[in-house]
Design a protein around this motif. Structure first.
Motif, mmCIF file in Angstrom:
data_model
loop_
_atom_site.group_PDB
_atom_site.id
_atom_site.type_symbol
_atom_site.label_atom_id
_atom_site.label_comp_id
_atom_site.label_asym_id
_atom_site.label_seq_id
_atom_site.Cartn_x
_atom_site.Cartn_y
_atom_site.Cartn_z
ATOM 1 N N GLY A 99 30.281 59.923 -4.679
ATOM 2 C CA GLY A 99 30.548 60.382 -5.887
ATOM 3 C C GLY A 99 31.895 60.961 -6.430
ATOM 4 N N THR A 100 32.070 60.990 -8.034
ATOM 5 C CA THR A 100 33.113 60.955 -8.644
ATOM 6 C C THR A 100 33.907 63.339 -8.569
ATOM 7 O OG1 THR A 100 32.903 61.410 -11.014
ATOM 8 C CG2 THR A 100 33.453 59.297 -10.197
ATOM 9 N N LEU A 101 34.563 62.993 -8.768
ATOM 10 C CA LEU A 101 35.675 64.220 -8.771
ATOM 11 C C LEU A 101 34.938 65.117 -10.365
ATOM 12 C CD1 LEU A 101 38.985 64.359 -7.910
ATOM 13 C CD2 LEU A 101 36.934 64.582 -6.816
ATOM 14 N N LEU A 102 34.907 63.845 -11.051
ATOM 15 C CA LEU A 102 34.582 64.081 -12.838
ATOM 16 C C LEU A 102 33.349 65.137 -13.140
ATOM 17 C CD1 LEU A 102 35.139 65.159 -15.346
ATOM 18 C CD2 LEU A 102 34.801 62.815 -16.086
ATOM 19 N N VAL A 148 40.521 66.085 -21.292
ATOM 20 C CA VAL A 148 41.872 65.638 -22.354
ATOM 21 C C VAL A 148 41.912 64.254 -21.465
ATOM 22 C CG1 VAL A 148 44.105 65.974 -22.601
ATOM 23 C CG2 VAL A 148 42.441 67.852 -22.506
ATOM 24 N N SER A 149 42.627 63.738 -22.099
ATOM 25 C CA SER A 149 43.275 62.102 -21.274
ATOM 26 C C SER A 149 44.539 61.359 -21.086
ATOM 27 C CB SER A 149 41.912 60.939 -22.143
ATOM 28 O OG SER A 149 41.743 60.692 -22.957
ATOM 29 N N PRO A 155 42.414 57.674 -13.547
ATOM 30 C CA PRO A 155 42.568 58.280 -13.532
ATOM 31 C C PRO A 155 42.490 59.400 -12.071
ATOM 32 C CG PRO A 155 40.901 58.676 -15.453
ATOM 33 C CD PRO A 155 41.046 57.713 -14.850
ATOM 34 N N LYS A 156 42.931 60.164 -12.025
ATOM 35 C CA LYS A 156 42.197 61.083 -10.931
ATOM 36 C C LYS A 156 40.876 61.652 -11.033
ATOM 37 C CE LYS A 156 46.125 64.288 -10.251
ATOM 38 N NZ LYS A 156 46.723 65.238 -9.408
ATOM 39 N N CYS A 157 40.053 62.266 -11.972
ATOM 40 C CA CYS A 157 39.082 62.352 -11.866
ATOM 41 C C CYS A 157 38.182 61.722 -11.380
ATOM 42 C CB CYS A 157 38.755 63.401 -13.355
ATOM 43 S SG CYS A 157 38.933 62.330 -14.655
ATOM 44 N N MET A 182 30.361 79.495 -24.576
ATOM 45 C CA MET A 182 31.157 78.849 -23.836
ATOM 46 C C MET A 182 31.326 77.535 -23.911
ATOM 47 S SD MET A 182 32.074 80.207 -19.543
ATOM 48 C CE MET A 182 32.663 81.507 -19.802
ATOM 49 N N LYS A 183 32.749 77.011 -23.705
ATOM 50 C CA LYS A 183 32.908 75.594 -23.516
ATOM 51 C C LYS A 183 33.518 75.844 -22.476
ATOM 52 C CE LYS A 183 32.594 74.725 -28.541
ATOM 53 N NZ LYS A 183 33.175 74.336 -29.646
ATOM 54 N N ALA A 184 34.314 73.923 -21.709
ATOM 55 C CA ALA A 184 34.809 73.919 -20.290
ATOM 56 C C ALA A 184 35.964 72.429 -20.729
ATOM 57 C CB ALA A 184 33.947 74.217 -19.524
ATOM 58 N N VAL A 185 36.639 72.717 -20.775
ATOM 59 C CA VAL A 185 37.435 71.672 -20.760
ATOM 60 C C VAL A 185 38.265 70.967 -19.120
ATOM 61 C CG1 VAL A 185 39.917 70.607 -21.441
ATOM 62 C CG2 VAL A 185 38.431 71.710 -23.164
ATOM 63 N N VAL A 186 38.018 69.721 -19.097
ATOM 64 C CA VAL A 186 38.910 69.171 -17.420
ATOM 65 C C VAL A 186 39.887 68.699 -18.483
ATOM 66 C CG1 VAL A 186 38.707 67.521 -16.079
ATOM 67 C CG2 VAL A 186 36.619 69.199 -16.612
ATOM 68 N N LEU A 187 40.866 68.847 -17.738
ATOM 69 C CA LEU A 187 43.086 68.343 -17.796
ATOM 70 C C LEU A 187 42.225 67.250 -16.553
ATOM 71 C CD1 LEU A 187 44.198 71.651 -17.803
ATOM 72 C CD2 LEU A 187 43.297 70.391 -20.025
ATOM 73 N N ALA A 188 42.803 65.861 -18.008
ATOM 74 C CA ALA A 188 42.858 64.412 -16.752
ATOM 75 C C ALA A 188 44.153 63.069 -17.383
ATOM 76 C CB ALA A 188 41.464 64.027 -16.696
ATOM 77 N N ALA A 189 44.683 64.117 -17.976
ATOM 78 C CA ALA A 189 45.846 63.248 -18.944
ATOM 79 C C ALA A 189 46.917 62.545 -17.455
ATOM 80 C CB ALA A 189 46.306 63.452 -19.634
ATOM 81 N N GLY A 190 46.594 63.076 -16.081
ATOM 82 C CA GLY A 190 47.706 62.761 -15.672
ATOM 83 C C GLY A 190 47.662 61.397 -15.033
#
Length: 255
Positions: A31-34, A52-53, A22-24, A1-9
Motif C-alpha cells: 500500500g502507499t504511504l498516502l 499539497v502537490s 511523489p514520496k507519498c 477539523m481538516k487535514a493536509v498532507v504535504l507532498a510537493a517535494g
C-alpha cells in the motif's frame, strides 16, 4: 477539523522510488504511504483532507482530496508548501502530515486531542529506530528539548548526543487559526532573504523564541517510520506491516 498532507517535494534521496511519483505514493508492504496517512487522519477526526502537490502533481488528482498545488515546489521549502493551504489553516483546526511518514491511528488521534494553538507529535523512543536507519544515529538526529510543562524548548539543528534529543519530531503538526497566524507572524518578522529559506523546524524554533505561543509537544505512540533514503524502505516494511495490523485490530474493535 481538516487535514493536509504535504507532498510537493521531489524526494531525490529516495532514488528510484520517486522517479515517477511523489514520496507519498511510494508503495510499502502492499500500500502507499498516502493511503495510510489518509486512514490515520480520518480516524483522528479530519472531515476533509487536502494534499499539497508539486513533483508529479497530476498523480495526486482524482483521489477525492482537495489539491493545493505548489507551483514553486522545486525552489521552495516545506513551509512554502504549507502556506499553499493557508485558506484552511486560517479558518479552522488543521492536522498537517508530511507525505513521507507512516504512523499509527493513535498517534494522529493523540495529536488531534492536544490543547494549545500549535502542537507537534514527537517520538520519545526514537533512538532504536534511528539506529536501524543510520550507521551513526546522530548524523541525522535533530536537537529536541522540552520544558517542564511539556512544551518544546528547542527544535532543529544537529543533536550532538542523547542530551540534545529528548525525542525526535515526526512531521505531524496541529494548528488552530491562532497558531497559524503566529507562525505567519514570526515568518514575516524575519528578513525576506531568511524567511525564504526557513525550514519547518527552524521556523518552529523561531516561534518558540518569540515566546507568544508555546509549541505543545505530544508524545506519540509508535510504531512509525520516515522514508527518506532507500534503506528506509527495507527498515520500514516491517514497521508498516505492524501499523496495518494495529489498524485492523482497531477496526475489529469498532465492529
Amino acid at each position: 477539523m481538516k487535514a493536509v498532507v504535504l507532498a510537493a517535494g521531489r524526494g531525490h534521496r529516495l532514488g528510484p522510488y520517486t522517479a515517477d511519483r511523489p514520496k507519498c505514493l511510494v508503495e510499502v508492504a502492499g500500500g502507499t504511504l498516502l493511503s495510510r496517512q489518509i486512514a490515520a487522519l480520518r480516524a483522528a477526526g479530519a472531515s476533509e483532507l487536502a494534499i499539497v502537490s508539486g513533483w508529479q502533481g497530476k498523480s495526486l488528482e482524482g483521489r477525492g482530496l482537495t489539491v493545493f498545488h505548489n507551483t514553486r515546489w522545486a525552489q521552495s521549502t516545506m513551509v512554502e508548501s504549507l502556506r499553499c493551504a493557508a485558506q484552511w489553516l486560517s479558518s479552522t483546526e488543521v492536522l498537517v502530515s508530511y507525505g513521507d511518514i507512516a504512523y499509527t491511528l493513535d498517534a494522529a488521534r493523540r495529536l488531534a486531542k492536544a490543547e494549545g494553538a500549535l502542537a507537534i507529535a514527537y517520538d520519545p523512543h526514537w533512538l532504536s529506530l534511528w539506529e536501524r536507519r543510520f550507521t551513526d544515529p546522530f548524523d541525522d538526529a535533530e536537537r529536541f528539548l522540552l520544558n517542564a510543562d511539556g512544551s518544546v524548548a528547542e527544535i532543529g539543528g544537529r543533536a550532538n548526543g542523547p542530551a540534545d534529543a529528548t525525542g525526535q519530531y515526526m512531521g505531524l503538526l496541529k494548528f488552530t487559526p491562532h497558531g497559524w497566524a503566529e507562525l505567519e507572524r514570526v515568518r514575516s518578522e524575519a528578513p525576506v532573504e531568511v524567511a525564504a529559506t526557513l525550514d519547518m523546524t527552524a521556523l518552529l524554533n523561531r516561534v518558540i523564541q518569540a515566546g507568544r505561543v508555546p509549541v505543545v509537544a505530544v508524545p506519540a505512540p509508535g510504531p512509525w517510520c520516515e522514508f527518506d533514503h532507500p534503506h528506509d524502505v527495507s527498515v520500514g516494511t516491517a514497521i508498516v506491516r505492524r501499523i496495518d495490523e494495529l489498524r485492523r485490530i482497531s477496526a475489529g474493535r469498532q465492529m
